[in-house]
Design an enzyme around this catalytic site. Structure first.
Site, mmCIF file in Angstrom:
data_model
loop_
_atom_site.group_PDB
_atom_site.id
_atom_site.type_symbol
_atom_site.label_atom_id
_atom_site.label_comp_id
_atom_site.label_asym_id
_atom_site.label_seq_id
_atom_site.Cartn_x
_atom_site.Cartn_y
_atom_site.Cartn_z
ATOM 1 N N ASP A 45 0.811 -1.256 0.114
ATOM 2 C CA ASP A 45 -0.040 0.040 -0.172
ATOM 3 C C ASP A 45 0.929 1.523 -0.057
ATOM 4 O OD1 ASP A 45 -2.335 -1.790 0.148
ATOM 5 O OD2 ASP A 45 -1.973 -1.869 2.434
ATOM 6 N N LYS A 68 2.049 2.242 -5.091
ATOM 7 C CA LYS A 68 2.768 1.668 -6.463
ATOM 8 C C LYS A 68 1.820 1.888 -7.461
ATOM 9 C CE LYS A 68 3.241 -2.682 -4.576
ATOM 10 N NZ LYS A 68 2.696 -2.221 -3.017
ATOM 11 N N GLY A 104 -4.107 -4.590 -3.863
ATOM 12 C CA GLY A 104 -5.144 -3.838 -4.206
ATOM 13 C C GLY A 104 -4.630 -2.453 -4.868
ATOM 14 N N HIS A 105 -4.928 -2.222 -5.947
ATOM 15 C CA HIS A 105 -4.246 -0.952 -6.350
ATOM 16 C C HIS A 105 -5.396 0.067 -6.880
ATOM 17 C CE1 HIS A 105 -2.093 -4.431 -8.508
ATOM 18 N NE2 HIS A 105 -3.209 -4.415 -9.248
ATOM 19 N N GLN A 140 2.333 -6.008 -3.071
ATOM 20 C CA GLN A 140 2.712 -6.120 -1.617
ATOM 21 C C GLN A 140 4.022 -5.132 -1.369
ATOM 22 O OE1 GLN A 140 1.693 -9.735 -2.842
ATOM 23 N NE2 GLN A 140 -0.239 -8.700 -2.809
HETATM 24 P P1 IMP Z 1 -2.253 -12.954 2.038
HETATM 25 O O1 IMP Z 1 -1.189 -12.298 1.142
HETATM 26 O O2 IMP Z 1 -3.461 -12.739 1.690
HETATM 27 O O3 IMP Z 1 -1.802 -14.377 2.376
HETATM 28 O O4 IMP Z 1 -1.910 -11.890 3.261
HETATM 29 C C1 IMP Z 1 -0.664 -11.970 4.342
HETATM 30 C C2 IMP Z 1 -0.191 -10.729 4.682
HETATM 31 O O5 IMP Z 1 -0.128 -9.920 3.738
HETATM 32 C C3 IMP Z 1 -1.468 -10.102 5.274
HETATM 33 O O6 IMP Z 1 -0.850 -9.325 6.667
HETATM 34 C C4 IMP Z 1 -2.143 -9.275 4.451
HETATM 35 O O7 IMP Z 1 -2.772 -8.019 5.249
HETATM 36 C C5 IMP Z 1 -0.845 -8.900 3.654
HETATM 37 N N1 IMP Z 1 -1.128 -8.299 2.381
HETATM 38 C C6 IMP Z 1 -1.449 -8.927 1.286
HETATM 39 N N2 IMP Z 1 -1.601 -8.250 0.352
HETATM 40 C C7 IMP Z 1 -1.400 -7.039 0.582
HETATM 41 C C8 IMP Z 1 -1.417 -5.823 -0.082
HETATM 42 O O8 IMP Z 1 -1.739 -5.723 -1.279
HETATM 43 N N3 IMP Z 1 -1.327 -4.605 0.793
HETATM 44 C C9 IMP Z 1 -0.931 -4.609 2.171
HETATM 45 N N4 IMP Z 1 -1.050 -6.008 2.812
HETATM 46 C C10 IMP Z 1 -1.076 -7.093 2.003
#
Ligand code: IMP
Length: 456
Positions: free
Chosen positions: A12, A15, A39-40, A229
């Protein structure tokens, strides 16, 4: 020529905005890891697009590639494609044949395992996005996953599902005591997968990603690699186990797309950093202000008044709520050990420092220059999440800067930034061995001050 954009914090960082801006110089934008956990937000004039799977460049007509290192929920892919078409766009999309497919049971297992981890001693839950990302990567590493190429081959698909589904179902039922539904039913999954396969064929979406990118590069096309991420969520370099299951760092741009590392390093690697820090989900966060219930360990909703107020101010000004899940983000001060770690891990050539407008009008802005751990000063991020949780930030304090007409600043250029903001940005860039690429002063791409275009 390539440009690789990497998140230098916990995701977040903005990007999407950087990719949108620099995507203009690209003919192809490639995602190399993750799935629809990203999430962009891309703002184009009056229109806002929120995407979880497709790379941001797709809204500008750039070819969007979902690379081999991704895990793809094809239901989401088709929804995003249909949504863009309904809004009058003609998205050009390619999906790597070698990418793994996120199946409905992966989502179920994600929820089931997170609940079990939350109940375990030491609370192992990462606060995942619930999109099935971890379980899909588990099947990949366990060599039992379904790949995009398998969707076109009914025999292989049936054999694979017949092997993997009963195992995953037994895990859900016998180990976790969960009740399962058709997400764990071989026949139903087979039909869903075949339908996806037929649509991929109809729209001619699947490609050999490495060969495709090689062809495009040989034809002189510019390629932008879009990391999802952030560095501290990297399964190898992040705050394990509070991480995602892939590698957002720049090395994965090569492995996750099928080009050699020299293709990435011969180009420009740009880190994106927010002027402060946010995190969604659980895990250590030394510079956190106040906390968010359900995400910050031990936080019960009543922190220090001043910190609560600051956190709320920044969260509201920055719109710090998950694009994907709507969760309020945890908010804190910029952390230089984190940034140094990110710069080193990905080899940043340039840095985009964003959200500088969000910090306007604060009395003071703080940055953690280092940590104090067990009485010792350290400038690096400890490997152990427990140790990071015990780190005390060593702060440097900057005077705040006024709220100004940011679009006008963006138009006039870097020298038009308020003095305090410039001093802050220069301090941050000097802390890592990188050049300043751009400063973000608002959500739209016209609210970005480009100092050094990464395409040269
Ligand atoms: P997962 O990727 O859904 O398995 O989540 C693993 C961790 O990564 C969690 O703490 C999520 O909140 C974090 N996370 C996954 N994708 C994002 C993103 O695009 N932005 C911020 N945090 C993310």
């Amino acid at each position: 020529m390539t440009v690789t954009i990497v998140g230098s914090q916990y995701g977040d960082e903005g990007k999407g905005g950087a990719v949108d801006l620099f995507g203009d110089g690209a003919d192809v934008v490639v995602r190399y890891q993750g799935g629809n956990n990203a999430g962009h937000t891309v703002v184009v004039g009056e229109d806002t697009y929120e995407l979880a799977l497709l790379p941001s460049g797709v809204v500008r007509g750039t070819t969007a590639v979902i690379g081999s290192g991704c895990v793809v929920d094809l239901g989401t892919l088709f929804e995003e494609l249909d949504g863009l078409r309904e809004r009058g766009l003609d998205p050009k999309v390619r999906v790597a044949e070698r990418a793994h497919v996120v199946l409905p049971y992966h989502r179920r297992l994600d929820g089931i395992e997170e609940a079990a981890k939350a109940d375990a001693d030491g609370d192992l839950a990462a606060g995942t996005t619930g999109r099935g990302i971890g379980p899909a990567y588990e099947d990949k590493a366990g060599r039992r996953g379904v790949r995009v190429c398998d969707l076109r081959d009914p025999e292989t698909l049936r054999e694979r599902l017949a092997y993997v589904v009963p195992h995953r179902r037994a895990l859900a039922e016998d180990v976790y005591g969960a009740t399962v539904d058709e997400a764990f039913d071989v026949e139903s999954l087979f039909e869903t997968c075949r339908e996806w396969g037929r649509r991929l064929d109809r729209e001619d979406l699947a490609v050999d990603c490495g060969a495709y990118l090689d062809r495009r590069r040989r034809a002189g096309d510019a390629v932008l690699f879009e990391g999802a991420q952030g560095t501290l969520l990297d399964v190898d370099h992040g705050t394990y186990p509070y991480v995602t299951s892939s590698n957002p760092t720049a090395g994965a741009a090569a492995t996750g797309s099928g080009v050699g590392p020299s293709v990435v390093s011969d180009g420009t690697v740009v880190g994106v950093v927010k002027g402060y820090l946010t995190r969604v989900g659980t895990g250590p966060f030394p510079t956190e202000l106040a906390g968010v219930e359900g995400q910050t360990a031990g936080y019960d909703g009543a922190g220090d008044d001043r910190e609560e107020e600051l956190a709320t101010t920044i969260r509201e000004a920055g719109g710090e709520y998950g694009v994907n899940t709507g969760r309020p983000r945890r908010v804190g001060w910029l952390d230089l050990p984190v940034l140094r770690h990110a710069a080193r891990t990905s080899g940043f050539d340039g840095l985009v420092v964003g959200h500088v407008d969000v910090l306007a009008d604060l009395d003071a802005v703080r940055v953690a220059e280092a940590y104090r751990l067990d009485g010792e000063r350290t400038e690096t991020v400890p490997a152990s999440a427990a140790d990071l949780g015990r780190c005390e930030p060593v702060y440097r304090t900057f005077d705040g800067w006024p709220d100004v007409d940011w679009p006008a600043v963006a138009e006039r250029g870097y020298e038009a930034l308020p003095d305090g903001a410039r001093e802050y940005v220069e301090f941050v860039v000097d802390a890592v061995d990188a050049d300043l690429t751009a400063v973000g002063v608002g959500p739209g791409r016209e609210e970005t001050v480009v100092v050094d275009d990464p395409w040269g």
